[in-house]
Design an enzyme around this catalytic site. Structure first.
Site, short mmCIF file in Angstrom:
data_model
loop_
_atom_site.label_atom_id
_atom_site.label_comp_id
_atom_site.label_asym_id
_atom_site.label_seq_id
_atom_site.Cartn_x
_atom_site.Cartn_y
_atom_site.Cartn_z
N SER A 173 0.68 -1.04 0.14
CA SER A 173 0.05 -0.12 0.08
C SER A 173 0.92 1.24 0.00
O SER A 173 1.79 1.16 0.87
CB SER A 173 -1.05 0.05 1.26
N ASN A 229 -0.03 4.12 0.98
CA ASN A 229 -0.56 4.97 2.17
C ASN A 229 -0.23 5.09 3.40
O ASN A 229 -0.62 5.57 4.30
CB ASN A 229 -1.85 4.99 1.85
#
Ligand SMILES: Cc1cc2nc3c(=O)[nH]c(=O)nc-3n(C[C@H](O)[C@H](O)[C@H](O)COP(=O)(O)O)c2cc1C
Length: 345
Positions: free
Chosen positions: A178, A180
């Site tokens: 990911s 993020n």
């Protein structure tokens, strides 16, 4: 009906509000007894769709990708849309809010989504409570680390999630891709990744023995932004650690070739949907060819049509998953993919 009526209404709402609204609507309609009707409309049952992959029997090869049902609240209801498997998570040991809102953006001109949710979830132990219900579909448990946990201590977070979910999911996904969670993707480097996967394999053996069960398949979810050299490393890591397969791919940090306005495309986060279709297929093909198909691959990224799905399968994917295509095309996409697979088989 979805594209003509429901999508235009949902797209009037902010993207995250629309997600919560859809969630509540699916839950309410299921409680009101619409589940069997949904299954009748969208589910195709045919032995020719069944797949046996990493020791599990899938009723069809189309799954719901991670991130849609992060907290395992709706897996049975979502399976009514015809999915052969549902991946919950990404889950972390402690609950966390994720990044501040606004953090989810539709790129309508590109049929894409940018998200920087940041692993918002209620924590793995809350998910375990949800998973104590009967399962009407195979479930993957996608696991990660809390934002506050340093990369040095990340293994502990993955182990906590693995241990907690062991009795409640059919396969595991190690999410190190990911964009993020700051620094997370550094865990894709050869040394830390090998170390992490070996620890999880060991834990798998221990827990299987303790509970007199079989070991659970462990898959690695990778980013589409890895170079060819890094992908070669991934192949040797999978073979070295003897994990069961790879999910290719997560969202991309690339913004190449987008048509949407700069205001949207410059939002930070991972891009999914149509702009990702070709790159994720390329990654699948690379892994399948260079490894001589040594391990199963779940193909995900920009599947918006049966043709996109077949391309991924022809590139070497054993199973596929959708997220953004499901948002843009609705549940009919799942059925159309399965129908097309049957027609071409
Ligand atoms: C809003 C949103 C949230 C997501 N959350 C997660 C997540 O928590 N864990 C994960 O592994 N992937 C997550 N993903 C990535 C998807 O599972 C998938 O890999 C990616 O979106 C590419 O597929 P798609 O083009 O069909 O959406 C998320 C994607 C979106 C759009």
């Amino acid at each position: 009906m979805y594209k003509l009526l429901i999508r235009p209404l949902l797209f009037l709402l902010d993207a995250e509000t629309a997600h919560h609204f859809s969630f509540t609507a699916i839950k309410t309609l299921s409680r009101l007894g619409f589940g069997p009707l949904f299954r009748k409309i969208w589910m195709i049952k045919d032995p020719r769709l069944e797949r046996e992959v990493f020791g599990l029997k899938f009723s069809n090869p189309v799954g719901l990708a991670a991130g849609f049902d992060k907290d395992a609240r709706l897996y049975n209801e979502l399976s009514n849309f015809g999915f052969g498997f549902v991946e919950i998570g990404t889950l972390t040991p402690k609950p966390q809010e994720g990044n501040p809102k606004k953090r989810l953006f539709r790129l309508l001109d590109d049929q894409g989504i940018i998200n920087r949710m940041g692993f918002n979830n209620k924590g793995v132990f809350e998910a375990v409570e949800q998973l104590k219900k009967e399962h009407r579909v195979l479930i993957g448990g996608n696991i990660g680390k809390n934002k506050v946990t340093s990369n040095e201590n990340a293994i502990k977070d993955y182990l906590i999630c693995f241990e907690a979910l062991f009795d409640h999911v059919d396969y595991f996904v190690v999410n190190v891709s990911s964009p993020n969670t700051p620094g997370l993707r550094e865990l894709q480097d050869k040394e830390p990744l090998t170390h992490l996967l070996k620890k999880l394999k060991r834990q798998n053996g221990k827990q299987a023995k303790k509970t007199s069960q079989k070991e659970k398949p462990i898959l690695l979810k990778i980013a589409p932004d890895l170079s060819d050299d890094q992908l070669m490393d991934i192949i040797s890591i999978v073979e070295d650690t003897k994990i069961d397969g790879v999910i290719a791919t997560n969202t991309t940090i690339s913004r190449e070739g987008l048509k949407s306005h700069l205001i949207m495309t410059e939002e930070k986060g991972g891009l999914s949907g149509k702009p990702l279709t070709n790159r994720s297929t390329e990654v699948i093909r690379f892994l399948a060819e260079k490894s001589n198909k040594a391990f199963p691959i779940i193909g995900v990224g920009g599947i918006h049509s049966p043709e996109d799905a077949l391309e991924k399968i022809n590139a070497g994917a054993d199973l596929i998953q959708l997220y953004t295509g499901f948002v843009y095309e609705g549940p009919a996409l799942v059925k159309n993919i399965n129908k097309t697979i049957l027609e071409r088989s």
